[in-house]
Enzyme design. Sequence first.
Site, mmCIF file in Angstrom:
data_model
loop_
_atom_site.group_PDB
_atom_site.id
_atom_site.type_symbol
_atom_site.label_atom_id
_atom_site.label_comp_id
_atom_site.label_asym_id
_atom_site.label_seq_id
_atom_site.Cartn_x
_atom_site.Cartn_y
_atom_site.Cartn_z
ATOM 1 N N GLY A 199 -4.292 -8.014 56.170
ATOM 2 C CA GLY A 199 -5.550 -8.181 55.430
ATOM 3 C C GLY A 199 -5.516 -7.485 54.080
ATOM 4 N N ASP B 164 2.937 -13.102 54.695
ATOM 5 C CA ASP B 164 1.649 -12.768 54.078
ATOM 6 C C ASP B 164 1.741 -12.804 52.558
ATOM 7 O OD1 ASP B 164 3.323 -10.449 54.812
ATOM 8 O OD2 ASP B 164 1.881 -9.309 53.657
ATOM 9 N N LYS C 151 -7.448 -6.017 42.395
ATOM 10 C CA LYS C 151 -6.390 -5.411 43.215
ATOM 11 C C LYS C 151 -6.280 -3.945 42.832
ATOM 12 C CE LYS C 151 -1.477 -6.028 44.338
ATOM 13 N NZ LYS C 151 -0.309 -6.888 44.113
HETATM 14 P P1 AMP Z 1 2.168 -5.833 50.138
HETATM 15 O O1 AMP Z 1 3.438 -5.123 50.441
HETATM 16 O O2 AMP Z 1 1.585 -5.499 48.792
HETATM 17 O O3 AMP Z 1 2.266 -7.292 50.342
HETATM 18 O O4 AMP Z 1 1.091 -5.280 51.173
HETATM 19 C C1 AMP Z 1 1.218 -5.389 52.565
HETATM 20 C C2 AMP Z 1 -0.045 -4.927 53.230
HETATM 21 O O5 AMP Z 1 -0.291 -3.535 52.968
HETATM 22 C C3 AMP Z 1 -1.306 -5.654 52.795
HETATM 23 O O6 AMP Z 1 -2.155 -5.759 53.907
HETATM 24 C C4 AMP Z 1 -1.870 -4.704 51.759
HETATM 25 O O7 AMP Z 1 -3.267 -4.897 51.589
HETATM 26 C C5 AMP Z 1 -1.565 -3.356 52.366
HETATM 27 N N1 AMP Z 1 -1.483 -2.289 51.360
HETATM 28 C C6 AMP Z 1 -0.515 -2.127 50.425
HETATM 29 N N2 AMP Z 1 -0.766 -1.042 49.668
HETATM 30 C C7 AMP Z 1 -1.920 -0.492 50.112
HETATM 31 C C8 AMP Z 1 -2.714 0.642 49.741
HETATM 32 N N3 AMP Z 1 -2.359 1.450 48.740
HETATM 33 N N4 AMP Z 1 -3.839 0.863 50.446
HETATM 34 C C9 AMP Z 1 -4.211 0.073 51.446
HETATM 35 N N5 AMP Z 1 -3.519 -1.004 51.849
HETATM 36 C C10 AMP Z 1 -2.389 -1.294 51.196
HETATM 37 MG MG MG Z 2 1.062 -8.780 49.984
#
Ligand code: AMP
Ligand code: MG
Length: 491
Positions: free
Chosen positions: A87, A249, A110
């Site tokens: 999510g 995702d 973001k």
């Molecule tokens: P990503 O690697 O950017 O595709 O993120 C994978 C998951 O981790 C997604 O659900 C993001 O929303 C969550 N996520 C990444 N960085 C953060 C953060 N700093 N705080 C909260 N959730 C995060």
């Molecule tokens: Mg992502």
Amino acid sequence: MTALPFDNSYARLPERFYARRPPTPVAGPRLIRLNRALAEELDLDADWLAGPDGVAALAGNTSPEGADPIAAAYAGHQFGQFVPQLGDGRAVLLGEVIDRTGIRRDIQLKGSGPTPFSRRGDGRAALGPVLREYLVSEAMAALGIPTTRALAAIATGEPVIRETVLPGAVLTRVAASHIRVGTFQFFAARGDVEALRALADHVVARHYPATAQAANPYRALLDAVIAAQAELVARWLLVGFVHGVMNTDNMAVAGETIDYGPCAFLDAYDPRTVFSSIDQGGRYAYGQQPRIALWNLTRFAETLLPLLAEAETEAVAEAEAALAGYAQRFEDAYHGGLARKLGLGTVREGDPALAGDLLGRMAENQADFTLTFRALCGAAEGPAGDGAVRDLFVDPTAYDAWATGWRARLADEARDPVETAAAMRAVNPAFIPRNHQVEVMIAAAVERDDFGPFEVLLSVLAHPYADQPENARYAQAPEGGGVGYRTFCGT
Ligand code: AMP
Ligand code: MG
């Protein structure tokens, strides 16, 4: 008219698709950059966006009229492991607007604070990754590759704690939608067929309206998503792009490149290239991307099984038939693109082998991917241009041996050499976001609050196919072919 005329179709889907959640205000919002050309495309008031009310909205400090901020629920396979709940952990969808061409576009913040999906994360983004995403996604758009866009970057005036303390930022991301393969997986994992159907119907209406007329609209949807991804990955390969984290995702069903975390462009051509520090097995290496896209699409097809047919065997047969179409779709897009890069107007038997032979020689000779194809444009005008290509090969005779066959094939096309070269320059960029330049840009911003290099790179990369002799240094390859360059996930 309000400054952001929202119409929020995703927020009208059932409550279990998302969590309603406003962004969290930040201490000292400051506009780093507004993408005025994109604002125009979206039919938004750029002056309002750049003013105090606009900046407050883009920072998440106020909720603009008509916004209905939601964090979307999704799941996903991360490096092959299924995670049933991911999510939007650090993003909210402010709402959707209809652009000047009638296309519905998401406006998402973001780095806008924690949501119910944040798990242990802080919901924030650091300045460096925000600038990287802004620059690389805009460069991809200028290259003509489907991608999410960057509307604005805002400095928050707040620190974010990573391995070190870094300045924080919020990116305003624009997408055809943020619906991912993982969004379908979220409901499939819960056996929620009603939600799957609502989601699929939403995607059909929004992204693939022609498929609604098909005898089996869900099969047609699957075919359409497969085609879009096959073409997208081919486009990536043709410019040397490595996404770096092709988890399900991070695959948007609309067919846009999304999630610019550890992505980077090849310098020296080597299909085994991996930049991401966390991709130890090379799962998402440059040359693996076509295979991984099919793997992800297979997961997507699995989620659609309950919709494809009443009987499971029939549904599986539909899914398999659709997936069987991927390879041809990819090959056509990739080999068609390679032929154009070589100045060939049509793909004939033997052309894929001719292109493959060149790529093999480039890999053996550490030839820079972008410079080689750009220099070939000059060589297409005549052998006087050969020197510039040869110089890019460790053993220049490796090029000579190939060029003889290429010239013979070009002669078949019977096109004027100057025309051929011009057509080649329209598909072989001179400028890509060079990793060493991106790092210099990020260091200037993070360490010295200097956004000059960011602005310069943005303006150079807005015209990747133009020669721009005054900016020649931004086209140069790094010392040593960029071997050993590492990227980190954008957290
Ligand atoms: P990503 O690697 O950017 O595709 O993120 C994978 C998951 O981790 C997604 O659900 C993001 O929303 C969550 N996520 C990444 N960085 C953060 C953060 N700093 N705080 C909260 N959730 C995060
Ligand atoms: Mg992502």
